[in-house]
Design an enzyme around this catalytic site. Structure first.
Site, mmCIF file in Angstrom:
data_model
loop_
_atom_site.group_PDB
_atom_site.id
_atom_site.type_symbol
_atom_site.label_atom_id
_atom_site.label_comp_id
_atom_site.label_asym_id
_atom_site.label_seq_id
_atom_site.Cartn_x
_atom_site.Cartn_y
_atom_site.Cartn_z
ATOM 1 N N GLU A 125 -8.598 6.666 0.378
ATOM 2 C CA GLU A 125 -7.565 5.736 0.881
ATOM 3 C C GLU A 125 -6.404 5.666 -0.096
ATOM 4 O O GLU A 125 -6.584 5.846 -1.303
ATOM 5 C CB GLU A 125 -8.184 4.330 0.968
ATOM 6 C CG GLU A 125 -8.341 3.739 2.336
ATOM 7 C CD GLU A 125 -7.091 3.550 3.174
ATOM 8 O OE1 GLU A 125 -6.094 4.298 3.037
ATOM 9 O OE2 GLU A 125 -7.106 2.657 4.017
ATOM 10 N N ASP A 126 -5.230 5.375 0.421
ATOM 11 C CA ASP A 126 -4.083 5.178 -0.465
ATOM 12 C C ASP A 126 -4.146 3.817 -1.151
ATOM 13 O O ASP A 126 -4.028 3.708 -2.365
ATOM 14 C CB ASP A 126 -2.757 5.317 0.315
ATOM 15 C CG ASP A 126 -2.685 4.457 1.584
ATOM 16 O OD1 ASP A 126 -3.686 3.799 1.939
ATOM 17 O OD2 ASP A 126 -1.619 4.454 2.234
ATOM 18 N N ASP B 69 -5.711 -3.030 0.916
ATOM 19 C CA ASP B 69 -4.980 -4.290 0.978
ATOM 20 C C ASP B 69 -5.933 -5.327 1.583
ATOM 21 O O ASP B 69 -6.790 -5.856 0.885
ATOM 22 C CB ASP B 69 -3.704 -4.072 1.792
ATOM 23 C CG ASP B 69 -2.785 -5.271 1.805
ATOM 24 O OD1 ASP B 69 -3.065 -6.239 1.089
ATOM 25 O OD2 ASP B 69 -1.792 -5.265 2.550
ATOM 26 N N PHE C 147 4.256 -5.344 -2.489
ATOM 27 C CA PHE C 147 4.434 -4.209 -1.595
ATOM 28 C C PHE C 147 4.884 -2.991 -2.385
ATOM 29 O O PHE C 147 5.889 -3.032 -3.097
ATOM 30 C CB PHE C 147 5.435 -4.545 -0.489
ATOM 31 C CG PHE C 147 5.368 -3.549 0.623
ATOM 32 C CD1 PHE C 147 4.383 -3.661 1.601
ATOM 33 C CD2 PHE C 147 6.236 -2.480 0.664
ATOM 34 C CE1 PHE C 147 4.279 -2.711 2.612
ATOM 35 C CE2 PHE C 147 6.150 -1.529 1.680
ATOM 36 C CZ PHE C 147 5.169 -1.648 2.656
ATOM 37 N N ARG D 237 7.793 7.969 1.239
ATOM 38 C CA ARG D 237 6.475 8.526 0.914
ATOM 39 C C ARG D 237 6.574 9.599 -0.164
ATOM 40 O O ARG D 237 5.635 9.798 -0.932
ATOM 41 C CB ARG D 237 5.837 9.164 2.152
ATOM 42 C CG ARG D 237 5.414 8.179 3.228
ATOM 43 C CD ARG D 237 4.485 8.881 4.220
ATOM 44 N NE ARG D 237 4.353 8.163 5.476
ATOM 45 C CZ ARG D 237 3.471 7.182 5.702
ATOM 46 N NH1 ARG D 237 2.673 6.782 4.746
ATOM 47 N NH2 ARG D 237 3.405 6.604 6.874
HETATM 48 P P1 IMP Z 1 -5.357 -2.752 5.028
HETATM 49 O O1 IMP Z 1 -4.656 -4.069 5.073
HETATM 50 O O2 IMP Z 1 -6.258 -2.669 3.796
HETATM 51 O O3 IMP Z 1 -6.054 -2.427 6.296
HETATM 52 O O4 IMP Z 1 -4.213 -1.675 4.786
HETATM 53 C C1 IMP Z 1 -3.867 -0.772 5.776
HETATM 54 C C2 IMP Z 1 -2.842 0.206 5.337
HETATM 55 O O5 IMP Z 1 -1.635 -0.490 5.139
HETATM 56 C C3 IMP Z 1 -3.070 0.930 4.014
HETATM 57 O O6 IMP Z 1 -3.958 2.003 4.099
HETATM 58 C C4 IMP Z 1 -1.645 1.391 3.747
HETATM 59 O O7 IMP Z 1 -1.365 2.559 4.486
HETATM 60 C C5 IMP Z 1 -0.832 0.224 4.259
HETATM 61 N N1 IMP Z 1 -0.427 -0.632 3.126
HETATM 62 C C6 IMP Z 1 -1.068 -1.693 2.612
HETATM 63 N N2 IMP Z 1 -0.409 -2.201 1.558
HETATM 64 C C7 IMP Z 1 0.686 -1.406 1.406
HETATM 65 C C8 IMP Z 1 1.776 -1.390 0.467
HETATM 66 O O8 IMP Z 1 1.869 -2.191 -0.484
HETATM 67 N N3 IMP Z 1 2.708 -0.414 0.650
HETATM 68 C C9 IMP Z 1 2.641 0.507 1.658
HETATM 69 N N4 IMP Z 1 1.636 0.543 2.532
HETATM 70 C C10 IMP Z 1 0.673 -0.407 2.411
HETATM 71 MG MG MG Z 2 -3.349 4.030 4.610
#
Ligand code: IMP
Ligand code: MG
Length: 188
Positions: free
Chosen positions: A101-102, A105, A154, A167
């Protein structure tokens, strides 16, 4: 929010990313090369693209690849709506699987992915995340491998986007809060 490149501050520069990612590759090699099993790594598109590629080049063992793409909509917190755009194309039963995962969050996207992958009965199922926003509890998900831990801001670059832009910045950056008025609510 409007994001101008010149407002972006560097959080992790290229050199810092390179050395941490190669260290993570060594950690994974140490951990998995003692198993005789097959290592399969799943790239969560699009955000993980650079991390996945750099990480795997730093793992000294054979790996099979697959790619999935999902989109989450934080605008629908209660339902946690996730749409699947593409899914793994290799069997993972009995394999050691790492989902890459990147950024973790809320963890909603990953929770969904892990729940589905578990049904295929992998031997092990773990997570490697480039960044962990440690203030969130991620629905109880604990990544086995983490690149960096950061507070809740963010981030952009090295795969992370704002509205599909930024990106390809070779570093990870952020827009300081005074410049940031409102944020978008969809992500992948
Ligand atoms: P989740 O809230 O953990 O489900 O995050 C879902 C997706 O939101 C991550 O895999 C990222 O692709 C994107 N995301 C969450 N936080 C950030 C951020 O700070 N910058 C850019 N993308 C984000
Ligand atoms: Mg992602």
């Amino acid at each position: 929010m409007q994001v101008n490149r010149d407002k972006i501050k560097v959080l992790y520069d290229e050199q810092t990313i390179r050395s941490r990612v190669s260290e993570m590759g060594r950690e994974i090699t140490r951990e998995y090369s003692k198993n005789s099993g097959i290592l399969h790594m799943v790239c969560v598109l699009k955000g993980s693209v650079h991390f996945y590629s750099d990480l795997l080049l730093n793992i000294d063992m054979d790996i099979s690849y697959s790619f999935i793409q999902v989109a989450s909509y934080s605008g629908s917190e209660s339902t946690g709506r996730i749409s699947v755009k593409s899914w793994i194309d290799e069997p993972i039963q009995g394999k050691d699987v790492i989902v890459v995962e990147d950024i973790l969050d809320t963890g909603r996207t990953l929770k969904y992915i892990l729940n589905y992958l578990k049904r295929y009965d992998p031997r092990t199922l773990e997570v490697a995340t480039f960044i962990d926003k440690y203030e969130k509890d991620h629905f109880g998900i604990v990544p086995k491998f983490t690149g960096f831990r950061t507070d809740d801001k963010f981030l952009l670059g090295y795969g992370l986007d704002y509205d599909q832009s930024f990106r390809n910045l070779p570093f990870v950056g952020y827009v300081p809060i005074e410049e940031d008025d409102e944020s978008d609510n969809s992500s992948d």
